[in-house]
Design an enzyme around this catalytic site. Structure first.
Site, mmCIF file in Angstrom:
data_model
loop_
_atom_site.group_PDB
_atom_site.id
_atom_site.type_symbol
_atom_site.label_atom_id
_atom_site.label_comp_id
_atom_site.label_asym_id
_atom_site.label_seq_id
_atom_site.Cartn_x
_atom_site.Cartn_y
_atom_site.Cartn_z
ATOM 1 N N CYS A 160 0.819 -1.219 0.000
ATOM 2 C CA CYS A 160 0.000 0.000 0.000
ATOM 3 C C CYS A 160 0.850 1.265 0.000
ATOM 4 C CB CYS A 160 -0.968 -0.007 1.175
ATOM 5 S SG CYS A 160 -0.198 0.089 2.819
ATOM 6 N N HIS B 169 -2.639 1.270 6.869
ATOM 7 C CA HIS B 169 -2.983 1.195 5.446
ATOM 8 C C HIS B 169 -3.111 2.616 4.897
ATOM 9 C CE1 HIS B 169 -4.292 -0.823 1.825
ATOM 10 N NE2 HIS B 169 -5.377 -0.065 1.744
ATOM 11 N N HIS C 270 -5.612 2.074 -4.372
ATOM 12 C CA HIS C 270 -4.757 1.507 -3.319
ATOM 13 C C HIS C 270 -4.380 0.074 -3.668
ATOM 14 C CE1 HIS C 270 -7.987 -0.819 -0.823
ATOM 15 N NE2 HIS C 270 -8.376 -0.717 -2.073
#
Length: 346
Positions: free
Chosen positions: A254, A303, A315
């Site tokens: 990520c 994240h 993402h």
């Protein structure tokens, strides 16, 4: 209206029979899967063409330029409207002044006509010839002066009427220009909305719905071309497999995706999502988002995704998935940070 920065919220409880989200529920613990074996790497998925990404970027930048142009033409239209109102008022004042002088001149002529004989006889009987001549000269000069003032006023009225006509024409042209630019801008926005919906349909997880947010580029009005390059890079990497610790060019985790996207735009950002949250400038709660902003998820900042506009985020979700699009609030948002280009060296 601006896209507000979401406030942190707990993950929603699933209703009976509902599937749990398949991403971001826990931070990756390493390259091993839950069974202790190496985590499966997803096959590369579909990716948008370079032409589609370029069209996205070109449209976004055209919207920014259009907003700047729209602001200019709107300001110009306001000034032209004010100028036209002032010119019309001036023309009205000139017309009234000429009418007043005309009434005075007409009244004087009528009085002289009615009383000419009696006035001349009285003047002759009460004055010497030299005095009568002097009086006649004075009256003549007075009449001529009033007539001159009337003719001057007529010239002024004509000139002001012409100026008012030109000012009204300029005002009309300014209003038409505003309508043209607004129409062009509306077409660009609709094109961007269609592209966004198409990309989300082909490369999203099905969570985002069009129209959830107003377009943040327009709401903020200051979309940075540098940020658009970061967005373009992230969009061009959709379909790339998630691999923990990877920073591209064909595999990403990520924060590897977000850091590499901004690096492609010429801006260095911290490598991990925790560092990005801790070290990058934060967007105040309630402030509008901009494409290129980094949306950080979960209380431990485990994240991160890159915002592309209208509540849509690109993402790299988790092992076994590929880079894709999702809704801004697909996961609990802790906050948003905004990388800033370094100032040019002197």
């Amino acid at each position: 209206m601006p896209v507000p920065v979401p406030v942190p919220s707990p993950a929603p409880s699933p209703s009976a029979g509902a599937a749990l989200p398949d991403e971001g529920l826990a931070p990756p613990t390493g390259p091993l899967g839950p069974d202790g074996e190496p985590a499966a790497v997803a096959e590369p998925g579909p990716a948008p063409t370079a032409e589609a990404v370029r069209e996205w970027t070109d449209t976004a930048l055209a919207i920014v330029e259009g907003e700047a142009r729209l602001s200019v033409v709107r300001d110009r239209a306001v000034h032209l409207r004010q100028d036209a109102a002032a010119a019309v008022a001036s023309a009205d004042a000139g017309r009234v002044r000429q009418e007043v002088l005309g009434d005075l001149l007409s009244g004087l002529a009528q009085a002289q006509y009615l009383n000419h004989g009696m006035v001349q006889l009285a003047a002759f009987l009460s004055s010497t010839p030299e005095q009568s001549l002097e009086r006649w000269r004075g009256e003549r000069l007075s009449d001529d002066a009033l007539a001159d003032r009337y003719h001057d006023a007529e010239e002024v009225r004509r000139a002001r009427a012409q100026q008012a006509e030109l000012a009204r024409a300029a005002e009309s042209a300014g209003a038409e220009e505003v309508h043209r630019v607004e129409a062009d801008q509306g077409g660009l926005v609709q094109r961007q909305e269609r592209m966004r919906a198409d990309l989300a349909d082909r490369f999203g997880d099905g969570v985002w719905q069009p129209g959830t947010y107003r377009n943040s580029t327009l709401a903020d009005g200051r979309t940075d071309p540098v940020a658009q390059r970061a967005v373009a890079y992230a969009l061009s990497r959709m379909g790339s497999p998630y691999v923990w610790g990877a920073t591209g060019p064909t595999e990403f985790d990520c924060s590897g995706l977000t850091s590499k996207a901004w690096e492609a735009a010429g801006v260095t950002v911290p490598r991990t999502s925790q560092e990005q949250w801790a070290k990058l400038p934060r967007v105040p709660s309630g402030a509008p988002l901009r494409p290129g902003d980094l949306v950080v998820y979960f209380e431990e900042a485990t994240h991160v995704g890159l915002y592309v506009g209208d509540g849509l985020v690109v993402h790299a979700p988790r092992p076994g998935t590929v880079v894709r699009l999702t809704a801004l609030q697909r996961m609990p948002v802790v906050g948003v940070v905004r990388p800033e280009p370094s100032p040019p060296r002197p």
